[in-house]
Design a protein around this motif. Structure first.
Motif, PDB file in Angstrom:
ATOM      1  N   ILE A 185       0.848  -1.188   0.000  1.00 33.34           N
ATOM      2  CA  ILE A 185       0.000   0.000   0.000  1.00 33.34           C
ATOM      3  C   ILE A 185       0.886   1.240   0.000  1.00 33.34           C
ATOM      4  CG2 ILE A 185      -1.747   1.323   1.266  1.00 33.34           C
ATOM      5  CD1 ILE A 185      -2.717  -1.384   2.415  1.00 33.34           C
ATOM      6  N   HIS A 186       0.863   1.970  -1.079  1.00 29.98           N
ATOM      7  CA  HIS A 186       1.621   3.214  -1.249  1.00 29.98           C
ATOM      8  C   HIS A 186       3.103   3.068  -0.896  1.00 29.98           C
ATOM      9  CE1 HIS A 186      -2.186   5.153  -1.934  1.00 29.98           C
ATOM     10  NE2 HIS A 186      -2.629   4.804  -0.735  1.00 29.98           N
ATOM     11  N   TRP A 217       9.476  -1.999  -4.811  1.00 28.50           N
ATOM     12  CA  TRP A 217       8.723  -2.965  -3.998  1.00 28.50           C
ATOM     13  C   TRP A 217       8.743  -4.338  -4.646  1.00 28.50           C
ATOM     14  CZ3 TRP A 217       4.441  -6.102  -4.565  1.00 28.50           C
ATOM     15  CH2 TRP A 217       3.945  -6.667  -3.383  1.00 28.50           C
ATOM     16  N   HIS A 249       7.214   3.423  -1.601  1.00 29.55           N
ATOM     17  CA  HIS A 249       8.006   4.525  -2.176  1.00 29.55           C
ATOM     18  C   HIS A 249       7.903   4.508  -3.689  1.00 29.55           C
ATOM     19  CE1 HIS A 249      11.694   6.621  -3.486  1.00 29.55           C
ATOM     20  NE2 HIS A 249      11.432   7.396  -2.444  1.00 29.55           N
ATOM     21  N   ASP A 250       8.127   3.338  -4.289  1.00 32.23           N
ATOM     22  CA  ASP A 250       7.797   3.128  -5.698  1.00 32.23           C
ATOM     23  C   ASP A 250       7.592   1.632  -5.928  1.00 32.23           C
ATOM     24  OD1 ASP A 250      10.258   1.974  -7.377  1.00 32.23           O
ATOM     25  OD2 ASP A 250      11.073   3.416  -5.947  1.00 32.23           O
ATOM     26  N   TYR A 251       6.701   1.332  -6.844  1.00 32.12           N
ATOM     27  CA  TYR A 251       6.300  -0.063  -7.045  1.00 32.12           C
ATOM     28  C   TYR A 251       7.397  -0.923  -7.665  1.00 32.12           C
ATOM     29  CZ  TYR A 251       1.589   0.624  -5.401  1.00 32.12           C
ATOM     30  OH  TYR A 251       0.505   0.875  -4.597  1.00 32.12           O
ATOM     31  N   HIS A 309       9.041  -1.449   0.820  1.00 29.40           N
ATOM     32  CA  HIS A 309       8.055  -0.386   1.018  1.00 29.40           C
ATOM     33  C   HIS A 309       8.710   0.997   1.070  1.00 29.40           C
ATOM     34  CE1 HIS A 309       4.248   1.367   2.270  1.00 29.40           C
ATOM     35  NE2 HIS A 309       4.945   2.079   3.131  1.00 29.40           N
ATOM     36  N   TYR A 310       9.768   1.121   1.857  1.00 30.02           N
ATOM     37  CA  TYR A 310      10.394   2.430   2.061  1.00 30.02           C
ATOM     38  C   TYR A 310      11.615   2.681   1.179  1.00 30.02           C
ATOM     39  CZ  TYR A 310       7.717   2.760   6.409  1.00 30.02           C
ATOM     40  OH  TYR A 310       6.713   2.818   7.348  1.00 30.02           O
TER      41      TYR A 310
END
Length: 139
Positions: free
Chosen positions: A23-24, A31, A26-28, A74-75
């Motif tokens: 979910i949201h 991820w 930093h960038d997909y 995620h981050y």
């Protein structure tokens, strides 16, 4: 005989946390790249769980490694809040979360290979090689 539900609990918790990490981010792209090992390893672990169960310690280590990958995905590793906390607490000059990831990427697979080698009698438990092999493999 007592049934061990811990691997199933770790699997469910891991899937929930993986979904939350998506979910949201930093960038997909980051991820997907960082969490791809989870998408490869989990189906293999599920498929082989009945015939080749691993020790509870190894399931916990694999879960912790997956959490490290999820946070990094995620981050991004340079932006993980735990790394900033470590930076402030220990007065590091940068966010060192990537070092946690590097340690896990060496240590956890080495423990997995050690267990597989011990199970398949490629190493005897009494052998001194069962103690030096994981550090040798992780280098």
């Amino acid at each position: 005989m007592k049934k061990n539900n811990e691997p199933a609990i770790l699997l469910v918790c891991g899937i929930i946390l993986l979904c939350l990490s998506a979910i949201h981010p930093h960038d997909y792209t980051t991820w997907w790249l960082e969490t791809m090992p989870i998408f490869v390893a989990v189906p293999i672990l599920v498929a082989t769980h009945k015939r080749h169960p691993l020790t509870p310690l190894l399931y916990r280590l694999l879960f912790a490694h997956a959490l490290i990958l999820m946070l990094g995905g995620h981050y991004t590793y340079a932006e993980v809040p735990l790394g900033y906390w470590m930076q402030d607490w220990f007065e590091f000059t940068r966010n060192n979360y990537d070092k946690i990831g590097h340690f896990a990427q060496g240590f956890v697979p080495a423990m997995l290979f050690r267990e597989l080698l011990l199970r398949h009698s490629l190493l005897r438990q009494e052998s001194c090689s069962s103690h030096w092999l994981p550090p040798a493999v992780s280098r």
